[in-house]
Write an enzyme that holds these catalytic residues in place. Structure first.
Site, mmCIF file in Angstrom:
data_model
loop_
_atom_site.group_PDB
_atom_site.id
_atom_site.type_symbol
_atom_site.label_atom_id
_atom_site.label_comp_id
_atom_site.label_asym_id
_atom_site.label_seq_id
_atom_site.Cartn_x
_atom_site.Cartn_y
_atom_site.Cartn_z
ATOM 1 N N GLU A 110 0.873 -1.791 0.595
ATOM 2 C CA GLU A 110 -0.366 -0.038 -0.094
ATOM 3 C C GLU A 110 0.771 1.365 0.005
ATOM 4 O O GLU A 110 1.747 1.807 0.321
ATOM 5 C CB GLU A 110 -1.039 -0.098 1.635
ATOM 6 C CG GLU A 110 -1.891 1.394 1.890
ATOM 7 C CD GLU A 110 -2.887 1.431 2.447
ATOM 8 O OE1 GLU A 110 -3.693 1.985 2.119
ATOM 9 O OE2 GLU A 110 -1.911 0.982 3.425
ATOM 10 N N TRP A 111 1.058 2.333 -1.356
ATOM 11 C CA TRP A 111 1.485 3.140 -1.305
ATOM 12 C C TRP A 111 0.847 4.469 -0.678
ATOM 13 O O TRP A 111 -0.102 4.618 -1.250
ATOM 14 C CB TRP A 111 2.491 3.378 -2.347
ATOM 15 C CG TRP A 111 2.816 4.898 -2.384
ATOM 16 C CD1 TRP A 111 4.140 5.505 -1.444
ATOM 17 C CD2 TRP A 111 3.372 5.320 -4.084
ATOM 18 N NE1 TRP A 111 4.437 6.373 -2.186
ATOM 19 C CE2 TRP A 111 4.272 6.774 -3.473
ATOM 20 C CE3 TRP A 111 2.558 5.412 -5.199
ATOM 21 C CZ2 TRP A 111 4.958 7.539 -4.279
ATOM 22 C CZ3 TRP A 111 3.037 6.452 -5.990
ATOM 23 C CH2 TRP A 111 3.931 7.709 -6.121
ATOM 24 N N ARG A 112 1.104 5.280 0.552
ATOM 25 C CA ARG A 112 0.465 5.785 1.330
ATOM 26 C C ARG A 112 0.732 7.538 1.004
ATOM 27 O O ARG A 112 1.735 7.667 0.760
ATOM 28 C CB ARG A 112 0.367 6.544 2.905
ATOM 29 C CG ARG A 112 -0.386 4.870 3.471
ATOM 30 C CD ARG A 112 -1.962 5.117 3.432
ATOM 31 N NE ARG A 112 -1.945 6.596 4.302
ATOM 32 C CZ ARG A 112 -1.970 6.487 5.542
ATOM 33 N NH1 ARG A 112 -1.947 5.199 6.322
ATOM 34 N NH2 ARG A 112 -2.320 7.311 6.038
ATOM 35 N N ARG B 26 -4.985 8.988 2.295
ATOM 36 C CA ARG B 26 -5.801 9.048 3.108
ATOM 37 C C ARG B 26 -5.643 10.051 3.635
ATOM 38 O O ARG B 26 -4.129 10.907 3.988
ATOM 39 C CB ARG B 26 -5.294 8.085 4.433
ATOM 40 C CG ARG B 26 -6.270 8.397 5.475
ATOM 41 C CD ARG B 26 -7.253 7.902 5.494
ATOM 42 N NE ARG B 26 -7.108 6.289 5.279
ATOM 43 C CZ ARG B 26 -7.197 5.261 4.079
ATOM 44 N NH1 ARG B 26 -8.326 5.692 3.123
ATOM 45 N NH2 ARG B 26 -7.562 3.849 3.552
ATOM 46 N N GLU C 130 -9.357 11.192 7.864
ATOM 47 C CA GLU C 130 -9.930 9.704 7.920
ATOM 48 C C GLU C 130 -8.384 9.192 9.126
ATOM 49 O O GLU C 130 -7.948 7.523 8.530
ATOM 50 C CB GLU C 130 -9.932 8.969 6.740
ATOM 51 C CG GLU C 130 -11.595 9.348 5.881
ATOM 52 C CD GLU C 130 -12.664 8.697 5.891
ATOM 53 O OE1 GLU C 130 -12.172 7.665 6.915
ATOM 54 O OE2 GLU C 130 -13.558 9.116 6.366
ATOM 55 N N HIS D 236 -12.789 5.201 8.497
ATOM 56 C CA HIS D 236 -12.568 5.100 9.373
ATOM 57 C C HIS D 236 -12.907 6.289 10.834
ATOM 58 O O HIS D 236 -12.936 6.956 10.014
ATOM 59 C CB HIS D 236 -10.308 5.677 9.494
ATOM 60 C CG HIS D 236 -9.605 4.566 7.814
ATOM 61 N ND1 HIS D 236 -10.960 4.621 6.761
ATOM 62 C CD2 HIS D 236 -9.577 3.517 7.846
ATOM 63 C CE1 HIS D 236 -9.431 3.976 5.951
ATOM 64 N NE2 HIS D 236 -8.875 3.042 6.741
ATOM 65 N N LYS E 66 -13.872 -1.509 3.661
ATOM 66 C CA LYS E 66 -13.278 -1.818 4.837
ATOM 67 C C LYS E 66 -13.775 -0.835 5.547
ATOM 68 O O LYS E 66 -14.017 0.656 5.394
ATOM 69 C CB LYS E 66 -11.499 -1.109 4.213
ATOM 70 C CG LYS E 66 -10.911 -1.237 5.079
ATOM 71 C CD LYS E 66 -9.309 -0.410 4.786
ATOM 72 C CE LYS E 66 -8.349 0.260 5.655
ATOM 73 N NZ LYS E 66 -7.410 0.817 5.400
ATOM 74 N N ARG F 12 -6.806 -8.519 13.849
ATOM 75 C CA ARG F 12 -5.870 -7.994 13.182
ATOM 76 C C ARG F 12 -5.485 -9.601 12.371
ATOM 77 O O ARG F 12 -4.402 -9.843 11.016
ATOM 78 C CB ARG F 12 -4.297 -6.783 13.716
ATOM 79 C CG ARG F 12 -4.663 -6.117 13.302
ATOM 80 C CD ARG F 12 -3.905 -4.944 13.597
ATOM 81 N NE ARG F 12 -4.029 -4.151 13.621
ATOM 82 C CZ ARG F 12 -4.250 -2.420 12.665
ATOM 83 N NH1 ARG F 12 -4.172 -3.454 11.462
ATOM 84 N NH2 ARG F 12 -4.935 -1.449 12.721
ATOM 85 N N SER G 209 0.616 2.095 9.515
ATOM 86 C CA SER G 209 0.006 4.086 9.338
ATOM 87 C C SER G 209 -0.937 3.791 9.544
ATOM 88 O O SER G 209 -2.017 4.613 9.915
ATOM 89 C CB SER G 209 -0.103 3.112 7.593
ATOM 90 O OG SER G 209 -0.789 1.464 7.668
ATOM 91 N N GLN H 62 -0.131 -2.211 14.915
ATOM 92 C CA GLN H 62 -0.369 -2.688 13.070
ATOM 93 C C GLN H 62 0.524 -3.745 13.251
ATOM 94 O O GLN H 62 2.360 -3.662 14.516
ATOM 95 C CB GLN H 62 0.564 -2.413 12.272
ATOM 96 C CG GLN H 62 -0.858 -1.590 10.702
ATOM 97 C CD GLN H 62 0.157 -0.708 10.103
ATOM 98 O OE1 GLN H 62 1.402 -0.774 9.994
ATOM 99 N NE2 GLN H 62 -1.478 -0.050 8.883
#
Length: 255
Positions: A48-50, A84, A88, A146, A173, A215, A236, A240
C-alpha cells in the site's frame, strides 16, 4: 449466499488466509520505490503506497509514473495506492477537486491494481467519478471508512457497508477505534455476519492494542486483508504487527 471473492492477477480476496498488506510511508517518491522494494517480502501480498505521506508539492503525473515503477519492483505483488485524508486519520487535508486531481492520472493510466477511496470524506459525485474512472481502467476499488476516535454502533457500520455496495466498491473496508472489549466483539460480529450474507469481500479492523485480535482472526471471521509493518518503516495505523510475526500467527491460526 455464495461466498463473494475477488481475484486480482493471482491473488484471491475473500477466501482462505487473509492477505497481508504492508504500507509504504516514505516522504519522497524515490524513497517510496526503495521502501516498496524492501517491503516486497515473500509473505506480503499487497504493497500500500500512502501518497498522503509525500512532502512538498506533489505532481499527480509523477505519482502515476512512480506507481508504475513500484509495480515493477514489487511484482507479482499487488499495488494499492491510498490518499488518506485527515478526516480519516491521514496526513493531508484536501478538497474534492484536489483529491480527484491527485488520483486521476494514476487511474487513467492504469498504474495501480487497487485504489482506496474514502466513502464519507468526499462528495458522492467525487467518489462516483473516481470509481467509474478506476473501473474503466480495470482498477479495483477498496471503499473505506475510518473512525480513529470510537467504534460506531453496528447499525451505522452496516449502513456504511450498504453505501459502499451502492457506490460500486469492489472491496469494503471499515477501521474503528475500540475503547472496551465489547467494541472488538462487535467488529468481529459484524465481520462474520457480512462475510456470510454480504455482497463484497470485506476488510475490518479494530485499531490499537485492544483490537490486535482483529488483525489476526480474518480467516475465522471473514476479513480478507490485514496490514503489517516491515522493519523501520512507519506503520500507517496503531496496532499493526511486524510482518514476520503476523505471518507466523496467521499460519498457526489457519483453519
Amino acid at each position: 449466499m455464495t461466498k463473494k471473492t475477488l481475484t486480482i492477477k493471482e491473488t484471491v480476496f475473500g477466501a482462505g488466509r487473509p492477505k497481508i498488506a504492508v504500507p509504504v510511508t516514505a516522504a519522497t517518491m524515490a524513497a517510496a520505490i526503495a521502501q516498496a522494494q524492501q517491503a516486497a517480502l515473500p509473505a506480503v501480498d499487497v504493497i500500500e503506497w500512502r501518497i498522503d505521506f509525500l512532502k512538498g508539492t506533489v505532481d499527480p503525473q509523477a505519482i502515476a509514473k512512480t506507481a508504475r515503477r513500484i509495480q515493477a519492483v514489487i511484482s507479482p505483488r499487488l499495488l494499492l495506492v491510498t490518499l488518506r485524508t485527515k478526516e480519516e486519520g491521514g496526513q493531508v487535508q484536501v478538497s474534492d477537486e484536489r483529491y480527484q486531481e491527485l488520483y486521476r492520472p494514476l487511474l487513467a493510466t492504469g498504474s495501480t491494481d487497487l485504489v482506496d477511496l474514502e466513502l464519507l470524506a468526499h462528495s458522492n459525485e467525487c467518489i462516483t467519478a473516481l470509481t467509474a474512472l478506476a473501473h474503466d481502467h480495470q482498477i479495483k476499488v477498496i471503499m473505506s471508512s475510518h473512525d480513529f476516535t470510537k467504534t460506531p454502533r453496528l447499525a451505522l457500520l452496516r449502513q456504511r457497508l450498504t453505501q459502499m455496495e451502492a457506490a460500486g466498491a469492489d472491496i469494503a473496508k471499515l477501521a474503528v477505534m475500540p475503547h472496551r472489549p465489547a467494541d472488538v466483539l462487535e467488529v468481529l460480529e459484524l465481520t462474520q455476519d457480512y462475510h456470510l450474507h454480504g455482497r463484497l469481500p470485506l476488510i475490518t479492523m479494530a485499531m490499537g492494542d485492544l483490537g490486535k485480535i482483529t488483525r489476526v482472526s480474518g480467516e475465522l471471521f471473514g476479513s480478507c486483508l490485514t496490514f503489517a509493518s516491515v522493519g523501520q518503516a512507519q506503520a500507517s495505523a496503531p496496532g499493526q504487527i511486524a510482518v514476520d510475526e503476523l505471518e507466523r500467527i496467521l499460519n498457526d491460526l489457519r483453519i
